[in-house]
Every structure is written in C-alpha cells, then in structure tokens.
Design a protein around this motif. Sequence first.
Motif, mmCIF file in Angstrom:
data_model
loop_
_atom_site.group_PDB
_atom_site.id
_atom_site.type_symbol
_atom_site.label_atom_id
_atom_site.label_comp_id
_atom_site.label_asym_id
_atom_site.label_seq_id
_atom_site.Cartn_x
_atom_site.Cartn_y
_atom_site.Cartn_z
ATOM 1 N N LEU B 16 7.733 1.284 8.547
ATOM 2 C CA LEU B 16 7.533 2.685 8.927
ATOM 3 C C LEU B 16 7.354 3.567 7.692
ATOM 4 O O LEU B 16 6.432 4.398 7.608
ATOM 5 C CB LEU B 16 8.733 3.155 9.749
ATOM 6 N N GLY B 17 8.232 3.380 6.695
ATOM 7 C CA GLY B 17 8.141 4.169 5.470
ATOM 8 C C GLY B 17 6.830 3.929 4.752
ATOM 9 O O GLY B 17 6.190 4.865 4.270
ATOM 10 N N SER B 18 6.413 2.654 4.700
ATOM 11 C CA SER B 18 5.157 2.339 4.021
ATOM 12 C C SER B 18 3.985 3.019 4.708
ATOM 13 O O SER B 18 3.091 3.556 4.045
ATOM 14 C CB SER B 18 4.924 0.835 4.019
ATOM 15 N N ALA B 19 3.989 2.987 6.042
ATOM 16 C CA ALA B 19 2.885 3.625 6.775
ATOM 17 C C ALA B 19 2.813 5.106 6.444
ATOM 18 O O ALA B 19 1.734 5.644 6.185
ATOM 19 C CB ALA B 19 3.080 3.420 8.276
ATOM 20 N N LEU B 20 3.986 5.769 6.399
ATOM 21 C CA LEU B 20 3.987 7.206 6.097
ATOM 22 C C LEU B 20 3.569 7.470 4.655
ATOM 23 O O LEU B 20 2.830 8.423 4.371
ATOM 24 C CB LEU B 20 5.369 7.794 6.366
ATOM 25 N N LEU B 21 4.036 6.622 3.732
ATOM 26 C CA LEU B 21 3.640 6.796 2.326
ATOM 27 C C LEU B 21 2.131 6.637 2.182
ATOM 28 O O LEU B 21 1.469 7.411 1.479
ATOM 29 C CB LEU B 21 4.343 5.761 1.450
ATOM 30 N N LEU B 22 1.577 5.622 2.889
ATOM 31 C CA LEU B 22 0.129 5.397 2.797
ATOM 32 C C LEU B 22 -0.635 6.563 3.414
ATOM 33 O O LEU B 22 -1.656 6.996 2.873
ATOM 34 C CB LEU B 22 -0.249 4.090 3.498
ATOM 35 N N LEU B 23 -0.140 7.089 4.535
ATOM 36 C CA LEU B 23 -0.792 8.252 5.161
ATOM 37 C C LEU B 23 -0.808 9.434 4.193
ATOM 38 O O LEU B 23 -1.838 10.080 3.990
ATOM 39 C CB LEU B 23 -0.043 8.631 6.439
ATOM 40 N N GLY B 24 0.339 9.697 3.569
ATOM 41 C CA GLY B 24 0.425 10.828 2.647
ATOM 42 C C GLY B 24 -0.502 10.667 1.465
ATOM 43 O O GLY B 24 -1.271 11.578 1.128
ATOM 44 N N ALA B 25 -0.464 9.480 0.845
ATOM 45 C CA ALA B 25 -1.313 9.272 -0.329
ATOM 46 C C ALA B 25 -2.781 9.305 0.059
ATOM 47 O O ALA B 25 -3.616 9.850 -0.666
ATOM 48 C CB ALA B 25 -0.961 7.943 -0.991
ATOM 49 N N GLY B 26 -3.105 8.745 1.239
ATOM 50 C CA GLY B 26 -4.495 8.738 1.684
ATOM 51 C C GLY B 26 -5.013 10.149 1.905
ATOM 52 O O GLY B 26 -6.113 10.492 1.453
#
Lengths: 93, 121, 161
Positions: B16-26
């Motif tokens: 879950l955290g990785s998905a949110l981090l990737l969304l933010g960076a993207g």
Amino acid sequence: MSALILWWTLWIVQAALVLAMCCCVYRMARGPRAQDRILALDALYVCAMLELLAFGVRTGTTIYFEAALVIGMLGFVATVSLAKFLMRGEVIE
Amino acid sequence: MTTFDAAEVPLWAAILGSALLLLGAGLTLIGTFGLVRLHSFYQRIHAPTLATSWGAGGMALGSMIIFTASSARPVLHEVLIALFVTVTTPVTLMMLGRAALYRDRSEHNPGALPDQTDDLE
Amino acid sequence: MARLLPYPLLTAGLLLMWLLLTSFTPGQFVIGIGVAVGASHALSALGEASPPIRRWSAIPRLVGIVTYDILRSNLAVARILLSASGRPQRSGFVRVPIRLRSPAGLAILAIVITATPGTAWLDYSSTRGEILIHVFDLGDEQEWVELIGDRYERLLLEIFE
C-alpha cells in the motif's frame, strides 16, 4: 519480501524525482522570463523536499523529515520574496 | 526519533505504501514534465500544483503508512508536510501570477492580457 | 474567554502541530499549550479579529468536495500533459462575479481555486466584486462561472456570512 518491494519502489521513486528535478532545472536555465525561472525554482524546492521524504523511508529514520520541513519553509519564503521582487523591483519597501 | 528496518515492514503496508509513494512521485514527475512541455507562462503555472497537491500528499501518506505499520506507535507528522505544502503553494502561485500579470501589463504584451485590466488593482 | 484565547482555532491548531512535531506525552502537552497561547496572543497584537463562523456543519462538506475535486482535476491535468499534443485545446482567463465579501472566505476561496490543478486565482477586484482566474482547459466559460458559484462560493457564504 517487503524489503525487496520497498527497495525497488524507492529506487523508482527517487529516479522519478531526480528526473523531475532535471525538468525544473531545464525550465530554470531556459527561461524565457524571470517568472518562469522562479516558478521552476519553486517546483525544484518541492521536488527536493519529496526526495528527502523518500530518503527518510529508505533509511527508516525520521531525521530526514525535519530537513524536508525546513526546505519546504525556505522554499515558500524564497518564492514569495522573489515574486514580490518581480512585482515591485524591491523586496523591502 | 523513530527508526525501523525494512525487513520488519508488514507486506500489506509495503504494498500500500509503495503504491502511494509511486503515485506521488509519478504525479510530481508529470507536473514538472508539464513545466518543460507547455508553451506559455500562464499554462505552466498550473503544472506544479500536481506536485504540491497529490504528489506531496501521496508521498506523505505512503511514508506515514510504512512508518506506522513498522513501529509501535502511529507516526503522523508527515501530514504536516502535506498540509503545509497544500496551503502555502497557492500563496506563492498567486503572487507569481499577479507579478506576471503586472509585468505583462506594464510592458503591453499582447495575448497574455484579458480585456479591461486597467482597473484591476 | 475571548480575552484569554483570542483565536481558539489557531491555538488548537498550534497545539496539535506541537504534539505532532514532538510526541504525544503529558509533558509536551503542557509546553504545547504554553507555546500555542503565547503565539496566539502575539498575533492578536496585530489586531486582526478572528472571523466568525456561522455554520460549522458546512465545513466537512467543503473539505470533502475540495479533496475530491483536487484528485479529479489532478487526473484530468495529468491526462492532458501526457496526451500526444501535450497541451489543452484552449486555456484562458475567466472573470467570475462573486458575492462573497468576507476576507477569510475570499482567502479560502483563493486557496481552494489555486490548489486545484487546472485553475489559478490571479486577481480580485473589490469594487466590482469580480475575480480573475486562469483556467488550463477552458471549455465553456459560463460553465466555470457556475461551477465556482455553485460548488464553492455557496458553501463559503453559508460558513462565513
């Protein structure tokens, strides 16, 4: 397993943020006008702040969080004063 | 100070955290990409808001989830960064937009100005 | 009460921030109260009165609407930036007539409009009661005027006036 997921995620996240910083630097160098450069500088501050957040997750310490907060505040004050300079040609009236 | 070891993070939090981090960076990357790609200043002023709304928000949420799941107590201070950035960016963008408008107006640049700006103050 | 705590909301916010930055312990709570009360008294020396809030129940609705709109327009702007041409069909300035007069309400409206990707607040004319915004993907100007009037301004009018 979760260490592997985090390692890859942070690798991609940090690379994306570095790329984003390159975009900002390009716009800052290219201009064409002062307001474009200041806008790019503001975005660069935000990217640097997010990069520090990613560092915090990578190293697992909260110590980077304070650095990120300081960068965010400095970026805000710097951009506001630069915008004010553009408006009037002087910072202190 | 809270510290954790990456191996201690539960799997659900890592995903879950990785998905949110990737969304933010993207979103941040797309926003700054717009800074390069768009052609006029007034269009470019919209690009960094991607980074400062859900870009910063996503990354702060992601890191909050990862830290909270791997330490004994909730770690919520990242919410301050998201809040701070969301509230301050409009102020800087507004001032920059007004400065650009003022400069364009005093130089009589065509195309960048709406009608009847003379009485805007 | 008003003498002791000139800005109750600000004091609570500062206390919460202090606790988030340090830790949630009774000792920090006491120090945080001291800092928050001191800081709000320092601000009251500037003389700006705390804005009266008429209807608290509209605030969660406003927060919900704004969060949803920011997420939606994030995706909309990202889609335009990633499309082949990389720019919207037409972007331009819109003048929106506005009834809101309270300074706090206008400040919140400015933050909401600028924080949403795709719209940026540029100017406000108090004599004509009009704001000037720049819209990234401008379809129909009237649509934007109605959107701001119905979606945000009505709620802000309920809260502050």
